[in-house]
Design a protein around this motif. Sequence first.
Motif, PDB file in Angstrom:
ATOM      1  N   VAL A   1       0.928  -1.253  -0.076  1.00  0.00           N
ATOM      2  CA  VAL A   1      -0.169  -0.014  -0.086  1.00  0.00           C
ATOM      3  C   VAL A   1       0.613   1.287   0.083  1.00  0.00           C
ATOM      4  O   VAL A   1       0.568   2.127  -0.771  1.00  0.00           O
ATOM      5  CB  VAL A   1      -0.968   0.033   1.317  1.00  0.00           C
ATOM      6  N   ALA A   2       1.865   1.206   1.026  1.00  0.00           N
ATOM      7  CA  ALA A   2       2.641   2.425   0.835  1.00  0.00           C
ATOM      8  C   ALA A   2       3.373   2.454  -0.313  1.00  0.00           C
ATOM      9  O   ALA A   2       3.724   3.854  -0.625  1.00  0.00           O
ATOM     10  CB  ALA A   2       3.629   2.150   2.099  1.00  0.00           C
ATOM     11  N   THR A   3       4.040   1.854  -0.993  1.00  0.00           N
ATOM     12  CA  THR A   3       4.703   1.805  -2.147  1.00  0.00           C
ATOM     13  C   THR A   3       3.974   2.360  -3.163  1.00  0.00           C
ATOM     14  O   THR A   3       4.273   3.233  -4.054  1.00  0.00           O
ATOM     15  CB  THR A   3       5.535   0.632  -2.677  1.00  0.00           C
ATOM     16  N   GLY A   4       2.793   1.761  -3.462  1.00  0.00           N
ATOM     17  CA  GLY A   4       2.061   2.081  -4.532  1.00  0.00           C
ATOM     18  C   GLY A   4       1.254   3.342  -4.327  1.00  0.00           C
ATOM     19  O   GLY A   4       1.498   4.308  -5.254  1.00  0.00           O
ATOM     20  N   TRP A   5       0.589   3.723  -3.247  1.00  0.00           N
ATOM     21  CA  TRP A   5      -0.072   4.881  -3.019  1.00  0.00           C
ATOM     22  C   TRP A   5       1.068   6.122  -3.003  1.00  0.00           C
ATOM     23  O   TRP A   5       0.959   7.223  -3.564  1.00  0.00           O
ATOM     24  CB  TRP A   5      -0.493   4.990  -1.574  1.00  0.00           C
ATOM     25  N   GLY A   6       2.159   5.635  -2.439  1.00  0.00           N
ATOM     26  CA  GLY A   6       3.337   6.911  -2.449  1.00  0.00           C
ATOM     27  C   GLY A   6       3.952   7.023  -3.858  1.00  0.00           C
ATOM     28  O   GLY A   6       4.270   8.155  -4.004  1.00  0.00           O
ATOM     29  N   SER A   7       3.896   6.162  -4.582  1.00  0.00           N
ATOM     30  CA  SER A   7       4.179   6.376  -5.914  1.00  0.00           C
ATOM     31  C   SER A   7       3.614   7.233  -6.954  1.00  0.00           C
ATOM     32  O   SER A   7       4.067   7.941  -7.538  1.00  0.00           O
ATOM     33  CB  SER A   7       4.545   5.088  -6.680  1.00  0.00           C
ATOM     34  N   ALA A   8       2.340   7.385  -6.475  1.00  0.00           N
ATOM     35  CA  ALA A   8       1.055   8.181  -7.385  1.00  0.00           C
ATOM     36  C   ALA A   8       1.025   9.474  -6.519  1.00  0.00           C
ATOM     37  O   ALA A   8       1.229  10.472  -7.223  1.00  0.00           O
ATOM     38  CB  ALA A   8       0.120   7.613  -7.347  1.00  0.00           C
TER      39      ALA A   8
ATOM     40  N   VAL B   1      -2.784   9.891 -15.266  1.00  0.00           N
ATOM     41  CA  VAL B   1      -1.856   8.895 -14.776  1.00  0.00           C
ATOM     42  C   VAL B   1      -1.982   7.606 -15.247  1.00  0.00           C
ATOM     43  O   VAL B   1      -3.017   7.016 -15.289  1.00  0.00           O
ATOM     44  CB  VAL B   1      -2.080   8.950 -13.107  1.00  0.00           C
ATOM     45  N   VAL B   2      -0.811   6.925 -15.633  1.00  0.00           N
ATOM     46  CA  VAL B   2      -1.052   5.565 -16.273  1.00  0.00           C
ATOM     47  C   VAL B   2      -0.277   4.581 -15.226  1.00  0.00           C
ATOM     48  O   VAL B   2       1.028   4.925 -14.881  1.00  0.00           O
ATOM     49  CB  VAL B   2      -0.288   5.587 -17.574  1.00  0.00           C
ATOM     50  N   VAL B   3      -0.740   3.555 -15.069  1.00  0.00           N
ATOM     51  CA  VAL B   3      -0.198   2.446 -14.003  1.00  0.00           C
ATOM     52  C   VAL B   3      -0.226   1.390 -14.814  1.00  0.00           C
ATOM     53  O   VAL B   3      -1.058   0.744 -15.440  1.00  0.00           O
ATOM     54  CB  VAL B   3      -1.202   2.415 -12.710  1.00  0.00           C
ATOM     55  N   VAL B   4       0.996   0.918 -14.925  1.00  0.00           N
ATOM     56  CA  VAL B   4       1.360  -0.266 -15.849  1.00  0.00           C
ATOM     57  C   VAL B   4       1.733  -1.694 -14.795  1.00  0.00           C
ATOM     58  O   VAL B   4       2.843  -1.327 -14.176  1.00  0.00           O
ATOM     59  CB  VAL B   4       2.481  -0.282 -16.616  1.00  0.00           C
ATOM     60  N   GLY B   5       1.005  -2.402 -14.685  1.00  0.00           N
ATOM     61  CA  GLY B   5       1.021  -3.651 -13.906  1.00  0.00           C
ATOM     62  C   GLY B   5       0.262  -3.648 -12.530  1.00  0.00           C
ATOM     63  O   GLY B   5       0.703  -2.701 -11.605  1.00  0.00           O
ATOM     64  N   ILE B   6      -0.963  -4.271 -12.592  1.00  0.00           N
ATOM     65  CA  ILE B   6      -1.731  -3.883 -11.627  1.00  0.00           C
ATOM     66  C   ILE B   6      -2.069  -5.085 -10.532  1.00  0.00           C
ATOM     67  O   ILE B   6      -2.720  -6.008 -10.595  1.00  0.00           O
ATOM     68  CB  ILE B   6      -3.300  -3.893 -12.042  1.00  0.00           C
ATOM     69  N   GLY B   7      -0.896  -5.252  -9.771  1.00  0.00           N
ATOM     70  CA  GLY B   7      -0.608  -6.122  -8.763  1.00  0.00           C
ATOM     71  C   GLY B   7      -0.805  -5.500  -7.396  1.00  0.00           C
ATOM     72  O   GLY B   7      -1.591  -4.667  -7.237  1.00  0.00           O
ATOM     73  N   GLY B   8      -0.058  -6.145  -6.374  1.00  0.00           N
ATOM     74  CA  GLY B   8      -0.336  -5.258  -4.961  1.00  0.00           C
ATOM     75  C   GLY B   8      -0.035  -3.810  -4.905  1.00  0.00           C
ATOM     76  O   GLY B   8      -0.390  -3.088  -4.378  1.00  0.00           O
ATOM     77  N   VAL B   9       1.056  -3.773  -5.658  1.00  0.00           N
ATOM     78  CA  VAL B   9       1.536  -2.349  -5.642  1.00  0.00           C
ATOM     79  C   VAL B   9       0.900  -1.458  -6.720  1.00  0.00           C
ATOM     80  O   VAL B   9       0.382  -0.320  -6.235  1.00  0.00           O
ATOM     81  CB  VAL B   9       2.965  -2.079  -5.988  1.00  0.00           C
ATOM     82  N   GLY B  10       0.550  -1.932  -7.926  1.00  0.00           N
ATOM     83  CA  GLY B  10      -0.038  -1.154  -8.918  1.00  0.00           C
ATOM     84  C   GLY B  10      -1.513  -0.769  -8.213  1.00  0.00           C
ATOM     85  O   GLY B  10      -2.153   0.469  -8.768  1.00  0.00           O
TER      86      GLY B  10
ATOM     87  N   LEU C   1       5.407   2.613 -13.321  1.00  0.00           N
ATOM     88  CA  LEU C   1       5.838   0.959 -13.645  1.00  0.00           C
ATOM     89  C   LEU C   1       5.577   0.145 -12.375  1.00  0.00           C
ATOM     90  O   LEU C   1       6.505   0.368 -11.633  1.00  0.00           O
ATOM     91  CB  LEU C   1       6.842   1.004 -14.440  1.00  0.00           C
ATOM     92  N   THR C   2       4.602  -0.825 -12.396  1.00  0.00           N
ATOM     93  CA  THR C   2       4.757  -1.801 -11.098  1.00  0.00           C
ATOM     94  C   THR C   2       4.493  -2.920 -11.434  1.00  0.00           C
ATOM     95  O   THR C   2       3.852  -3.964 -10.959  1.00  0.00           O
ATOM     96  CB  THR C   2       3.461  -1.180 -10.364  1.00  0.00           C
ATOM     97  N   VAL C   3       5.489  -3.314 -12.518  1.00  0.00           N
ATOM     98  CA  VAL C   3       5.222  -4.886 -13.220  1.00  0.00           C
ATOM     99  C   VAL C   3       6.217  -5.574 -12.058  1.00  0.00           C
ATOM    100  O   VAL C   3       7.273  -5.011 -11.766  1.00  0.00           O
ATOM    101  CB  VAL C   3       5.396  -5.094 -14.631  1.00  0.00           C
ATOM    102  N   GLY C   4       6.186  -7.005 -12.180  1.00  0.00           N
ATOM    103  CA  GLY C   4       7.047  -7.577 -11.427  1.00  0.00           C
ATOM    104  C   GLY C   4       8.435  -7.911 -12.254  1.00  0.00           C
ATOM    105  O   GLY C   4       9.408  -7.650 -11.207  1.00  0.00           O
TER     106      GLY C   4
END
Length: 276
Positions: free
Chosen positions: A179-186, A198-207, A268-271
């Motif tokens: 949560v902290a990594t994804g939310w903070g990235s945006a 805003v474009v988010v590439v890779g919708i895993g736990g961070v994305g 970019l939040t791909v594995g």
Amino acid sequence: MLKERARYMKTKGAILRNPGEKWKIEEFELGDPVAGEVQVKLVSSGLCHSDHHLRTGDSPAPMPVLGGHEGAGVVTKVGPGVTSLKEGDHVVTAFIPACGVCEPCSRGDQNFCDEGARLLTGLAIADDTHRCTTSDGQGLTQMCLLGTFAPYITVNQASLIKIEDDIPLQTAALLGCGVATGWGSAVEIGGTHAGDVVVVVGIGGVGINAVQGAAAAGARIVAAIDPVPFKLQMAEKLGATHTFPSMEDALPVLGEISWGKMANTTILTVGEIDGS
């Protein structure tokens, strides 16, 4: 005068002996808190892709290693000099420690805390020793100075964040990284403003948390890109205005709806990324 022998407890955890091997549940010894440290009985732990990177060797760390860096639980012991926590407090682990007093922390850049320099050394912040030891006497690296793949952890107070008692601990563990990594990235690093694209590439736990952060920050367009239909469905529920199965599908639409400006921020939040 004889020096008092350090106290420890025997417990079990998921330990990786070498890259490429499987996680194995093994008994190990966990030391009591020394000055500045806290012991926590965990209620939950998340499994992050970064833990998998230990297995693949993509995140080199001294072996053997006790995995896990997303955890939530209750403080059971407090070492000397701890001022921010007490027994009974509910806490979430922080995958990067934040001491609050070094130069980066003082200017609001806790993600660059000086104590984070030893993140994958396996050595405790307090005294540069191992707080965990394997049954055969080896020093055991705690992933991100935490090692939440176990019922108990002994960590520095800088690696814990107090939360309210009514927050469910079973799900609070995810706040420690995903949560902290994804939310903070945006919101923080990406600096999303009202009206942004805003474009988010890779919708895993961070994305998925980057999607929520961008939406909460007021982005006009939040585009989620992922080949998995279920992930795109969840992205729509949690704030995405547009979803696409690939970059090729997304590009022409993004050009049109942004009047040719494209994205203000791309996350970019791909594995894994293949740069070939």
